[in-house]
Design a protein around this motif. Sequence first.
Motif, PDB file in Angstrom:
ATOM      1  N   ASP A  47       0.866  -1.173   0.000  1.00 56.81           N
ATOM      2  CA  ASP A  47       0.000   0.000   0.000  1.00 56.81           C
ATOM      3  C   ASP A  47       0.910   1.232   0.000  1.00 56.81           C
ATOM      4  OD1 ASP A  47      -1.526   2.266   0.977  1.00 56.81           O
ATOM      5  OD2 ASP A  47      -3.016   0.854   1.708  1.00 56.81           O
ATOM      6  N   PRO A  48       0.707   2.165  -0.932  1.00 53.98           N
ATOM      7  CA  PRO A  48       1.598   3.337  -1.029  1.00 53.98           C
ATOM      8  C   PRO A  48       1.698   4.154   0.261  1.00 53.98           C
ATOM      9  CG  PRO A  48       0.165   3.220  -2.943  1.00 53.98           C
ATOM     10  CD  PRO A  48      -0.302   2.156  -1.990  1.00 53.98           C
ATOM     11  N   ALA A  49       0.692   4.094   1.100  1.00 54.15           N
ATOM     12  CA  ALA A  49       0.743   4.835   2.365  1.00 54.15           C
ATOM     13  C   ALA A  49       1.865   4.334   3.265  1.00 54.15           C
ATOM     14  CB  ALA A  49      -0.597   4.729   3.097  1.00 54.15           C
ATOM     15  N   TYR A  50       2.394   3.137   2.978  1.00 54.93           N
ATOM     16  CA  TYR A  50       3.426   2.523   3.809  1.00 54.93           C
ATOM     17  C   TYR A  50       4.776   2.411   3.102  1.00 54.93           C
ATOM     18  CZ  TYR A  50      -0.599   1.538   6.658  1.00 54.93           C
ATOM     19  OH  TYR A  50      -1.740   1.687   7.406  1.00 54.93           O
ATOM     20  N   TRP A  51       4.897   2.998   1.922  1.00 57.11           N
ATOM     21  CA  TRP A  51       6.174   2.977   1.212  1.00 57.11           C
ATOM     22  C   TRP A  51       7.233   3.700   2.044  1.00 57.11           C
ATOM     23  CZ3 TRP A  51       4.834   4.506  -4.552  1.00 57.11           C
ATOM     24  CH2 TRP A  51       4.100   3.468  -5.138  1.00 57.11           C
ATOM     25  N   GLY A  52       8.446   3.196   1.989  1.00 54.25           N
ATOM     26  CA  GLY A  52       9.569   3.861   2.636  1.00 54.25           C
ATOM     27  C   GLY A  52       9.727   3.551   4.117  1.00 54.25           C
ATOM     28  N   ALA A  53       8.886   2.665   4.667  1.00 53.88           N
ATOM     29  CA  ALA A  53       8.944   2.362   6.102  1.00 53.88           C
ATOM     30  C   ALA A  53       9.637   1.029   6.399  1.00 53.88           C
ATOM     31  CB  ALA A  53       7.538   2.359   6.686  1.00 53.88           C
ATOM     32  N   GLY A  54      10.145   0.352   5.360  1.00 55.51           N
ATOM     33  CA  GLY A  54      10.843  -0.912   5.570  1.00 55.51           C
ATOM     34  C   GLY A  54       9.971  -2.149   5.443  1.00 55.51           C
ATOM     35  N   HIS A  55       8.669  -1.969   5.216  1.00 55.16           N
ATOM     36  CA  HIS A  55       7.770  -3.123   5.127  1.00 55.16           C
ATOM     37  C   HIS A  55       7.971  -3.904   3.832  1.00 55.16           C
ATOM     38  CE1 HIS A  55       6.066  -1.574   8.729  1.00 55.16           C
ATOM     39  NE2 HIS A  55       5.545  -0.521   8.145  1.00 55.16           N
ATOM     40  N   GLY A  56       8.292  -3.219   2.758  1.00 56.79           N
ATOM     41  CA  GLY A  56       8.593  -3.905   1.504  1.00 56.79           C
ATOM     42  C   GLY A  56       9.827  -4.781   1.658  1.00 56.79           C
ATOM     43  N   GLU A  57      10.808  -4.289   2.403  1.00 56.30           N
ATOM     44  CA  GLU A  57      12.012  -5.070   2.659  1.00 56.30           C
ATOM     45  C   GLU A  57      11.681  -6.334   3.451  1.00 56.30           C
ATOM     46  OE1 GLU A  57      16.351  -4.604   4.788  1.00 56.30           O
ATOM     47  OE2 GLU A  57      15.399  -2.835   3.912  1.00 56.30           O
ATOM     48  N   SER A  58      10.789  -6.215   4.428  1.00 54.58           N
ATOM     49  CA  SER A  58      10.379  -7.396   5.208  1.00 54.58           C
ATOM     50  C   SER A  58       9.704  -8.423   4.324  1.00 54.58           C
ATOM     51  CB  SER A  58       9.430  -6.981   6.338  1.00 54.58           C
ATOM     52  OG  SER A  58      10.094  -6.147   7.258  1.00 54.58           O
ATOM     53  N   LEU A  59       8.810  -7.988   3.461  1.00 57.80           N
ATOM     54  CA  LEU A  59       8.132  -8.917   2.551  1.00 57.80           C
ATOM     55  C   LEU A  59       9.139  -9.550   1.587  1.00 57.80           C
ATOM     56  CD1 LEU A  59       4.885  -6.896   1.826  1.00 57.80           C
ATOM     57  CD2 LEU A  59       4.998  -9.166   2.892  1.00 57.80           C
ATOM     58  N   HIS A  60      10.069  -8.750   1.097  1.00 57.98           N
ATOM     59  CA  HIS A  60      11.103  -9.243   0.187  1.00 57.98           C
ATOM     60  C   HIS A  60      11.938 -10.331   0.859  1.00 57.98           C
ATOM     61  CE1 HIS A  60      15.230  -8.979  -1.519  1.00 57.98           C
ATOM     62  NE2 HIS A  60      14.555  -9.084  -2.658  1.00 57.98           N
TER      63      HIS A  60
ATOM     64  N   ARG B 224      12.762  -0.756  -9.565  1.00 56.54           N
ATOM     65  CA  ARG B 224      14.070  -1.220 -10.044  1.00 56.54           C
ATOM     66  C   ARG B 224      15.160  -0.867  -9.032  1.00 56.54           C
ATOM     67  NH1 ARG B 224      14.583  -0.841 -16.512  1.00 56.54           N
ATOM     68  NH2 ARG B 224      16.431  -2.017 -15.925  1.00 56.54           N
ATOM     69  N   HIS B 225      15.140   0.333  -8.495  1.00 51.74           N
ATOM     70  CA  HIS B 225      16.136   0.730  -7.503  1.00 51.74           C
ATOM     71  C   HIS B 225      16.001  -0.115  -6.230  1.00 51.74           C
ATOM     72  CE1 HIS B 225      16.451   4.803  -9.676  1.00 51.74           C
ATOM     73  NE2 HIS B 225      17.466   4.048 -10.011  1.00 51.74           N
ATOM     74  N   PHE B 226      14.764  -0.392  -5.823  1.00 50.51           N
ATOM     75  CA  PHE B 226      14.534  -1.234  -4.644  1.00 50.51           C
ATOM     76  C   PHE B 226      15.211  -2.589  -4.832  1.00 50.51           C
ATOM     77  CE2 PHE B 226      12.155  -4.653  -2.603  1.00 50.51           C
ATOM     78  CZ  PHE B 226      12.093  -4.226  -1.282  1.00 50.51           C
TER      79      PHE B 226
END
Length: 172
Positions: free
Chosen positions: A99-112, A139-141
């Motif tokens: 969800d874009p509201a949570y971008w940049g908080a490290g949650h994408g990294e946890s899922l990854h 791509r940068h992520f």
Amino acid sequence: MGLLVRHAEPQDSPALARVHIASWRQAYKGQLPQEYLDSLSVEAWTTTWAKAFSQLPDQAPTTLVGELDGQIIGFTCVGPSRDDDTNTGTGEVWGLYLDPAYWGAGHGESLHTEALKVARASGAVGATLWVLTTNQRARHFYERHGWAADGAEKTAWRGDVRLDETRYRISL
């Protein structure tokens, strides 16, 4: 409380659809036709997700959701590579959306991180993923997390909307 990552369940379909669409609308703004993004329907995508859960387990990827305070804010799908030019030891991150509201908080990294654990546990020694070529943020992520474009490109179609994609690869 931190992000809880768990296996998705059929009743998660509406939340998966909501996150999927919110992510697409923000991430692909200016990259895909706005008319197409505006036409995305939570109801239709909920049906698509419900159908995905009805597949036999060996035909479907593993879907993990990220929950924060009881709300699903992201998900990832991991399975065997769907590409003809990869070997049987290759997994694939079929998708990772937040969800874009949570971008940049490290949650994408946890899922990854959890996605790669699933791939390793399945016996994969490497993994691939496809990303919209123009999606520089994604791509940068992936590049920050050790992925590299491997030279493969493809065009997928959603109706009459063209999606040019670049493949990334990582060793596990």
